[in-house]
Design an enzyme around this catalytic site. Sequence first.
Site, PDB file in Angstrom:
ATOM      1  N   HIS A 155      -7.195  -8.939   6.675  1.00 28.11           N
ATOM      2  CA  HIS A 155      -7.264  -7.901   5.621  1.00 28.11           C
ATOM      3  C   HIS A 155      -5.854  -7.520   5.152  1.00 28.11           C
ATOM      4  CE1 HIS A 155      -9.050  -3.999   3.959  1.00 28.11           C
ATOM      5  NE2 HIS A 155      -7.755  -3.795   3.900  1.00 28.11           N
ATOM      6  N   GLU A 156      -4.965  -7.301   6.106  1.00 22.02           N
ATOM      7  CA  GLU A 156      -3.594  -6.876   5.751  1.00 22.02           C
ATOM      8  C   GLU A 156      -2.815  -8.013   5.098  1.00 22.02           C
ATOM      9  OE1 GLU A 156      -3.127  -3.808   5.711  1.00 22.02           O
ATOM     10  OE2 GLU A 156      -4.874  -3.366   6.947  1.00 22.02           O
TER      11      GLU A 156
ATOM     12  N   HIS B 172      -3.344  -8.150   1.475  1.00 29.58           N
ATOM     13  CA  HIS B 172      -2.585  -7.166   0.679  1.00 29.58           C
ATOM     14  C   HIS B 172      -1.234  -7.737   0.231  1.00 29.58           C
ATOM     15  CE1 HIS B 172      -4.933  -3.502   0.629  1.00 29.58           C
ATOM     16  NE2 HIS B 172      -5.114  -3.514   1.934  1.00 29.58           N
TER      17      HIS B 172
ATOM     18  N   CYS C  93     -10.629   0.493   3.435  1.00 28.18           N
ATOM     19  CA  CYS C  93      -9.206   0.321   3.153  1.00 28.18           C
ATOM     20  C   CYS C  93      -8.628   1.678   2.749  1.00 28.18           C
ATOM     21  CB  CYS C  93      -9.043  -0.693   2.021  1.00 28.18           C
ATOM     22  SG  CYS C  93      -7.335  -0.982   1.543  1.00 28.18           S
TER      23      CYS C  93
ATOM     24  N   GLN D 106       0.808  -1.220   0.000  1.00 28.17           N
ATOM     25  CA  GLN D 106       0.000   0.000   0.000  1.00 28.17           C
ATOM     26  C   GLN D 106       0.841   1.269   0.000  1.00 28.17           C
ATOM     27  OE1 GLN D 106      -2.646  -1.418   3.432  1.00 28.17           O
ATOM     28  NE2 GLN D 106      -3.962  -0.048   2.259  1.00 28.17           N
TER      29      GLN D 106
HETATM   30 NI    NI Z   1      -6.487  -2.359   3.012  1.00 30.52          NI
END
Ligand code: NI
Length: 167
Positions: free
Chosen positions: A129-130, A133, A87, A48
Amino acid sequence: MQIITLGNELLRQKAEKIDKIDDEILSASKQMLEILKTDKGVGVAGPQVGLMKRIFVIHIEGDEDRVFINPSILETSQETIKYEEGCLSVPGIYTDVVRSESVKIQAWNEKGKPFTLETGGLLARVIQHEYDHLEGVIFLDRVSEEKRKKLMAKYEKTGGKGEKDSK
Ligand code: NI
């Protein structure tokens, strides 16, 4: 370091294992935690911020700063729970996502110390969630196609700028 948003191909790539937990990684983890606090997020993963390495950081209000390096999810509960997610890389979009209620994860912290954590609640959700990624997966991949199309149309309409108060 800056948050990249959906549309940037880096969010769709798999992050690489970190060979050495050194000062560079320590510094990256600090910067990522700063970003979290500035942007009022609960978690941010390497990709991210354009860092294609297997690292994510989590900060939930009332809890300590947590850094996960080269994480492996060892177990996920059969019991699932649906809860609203957003997010930092998909500003303005929120939707319910079904995830395991609890997880067991093994990782290293920013000082190179290994640890295992078994947890539930919001922390378990953010971990899942992470972790996604790092695999190039975003939360919108975990909703129905119909719902995803609607949310993507909304995201494109707002130009990914986000409307913080819209849900
Ligand atoms: Ni996210």
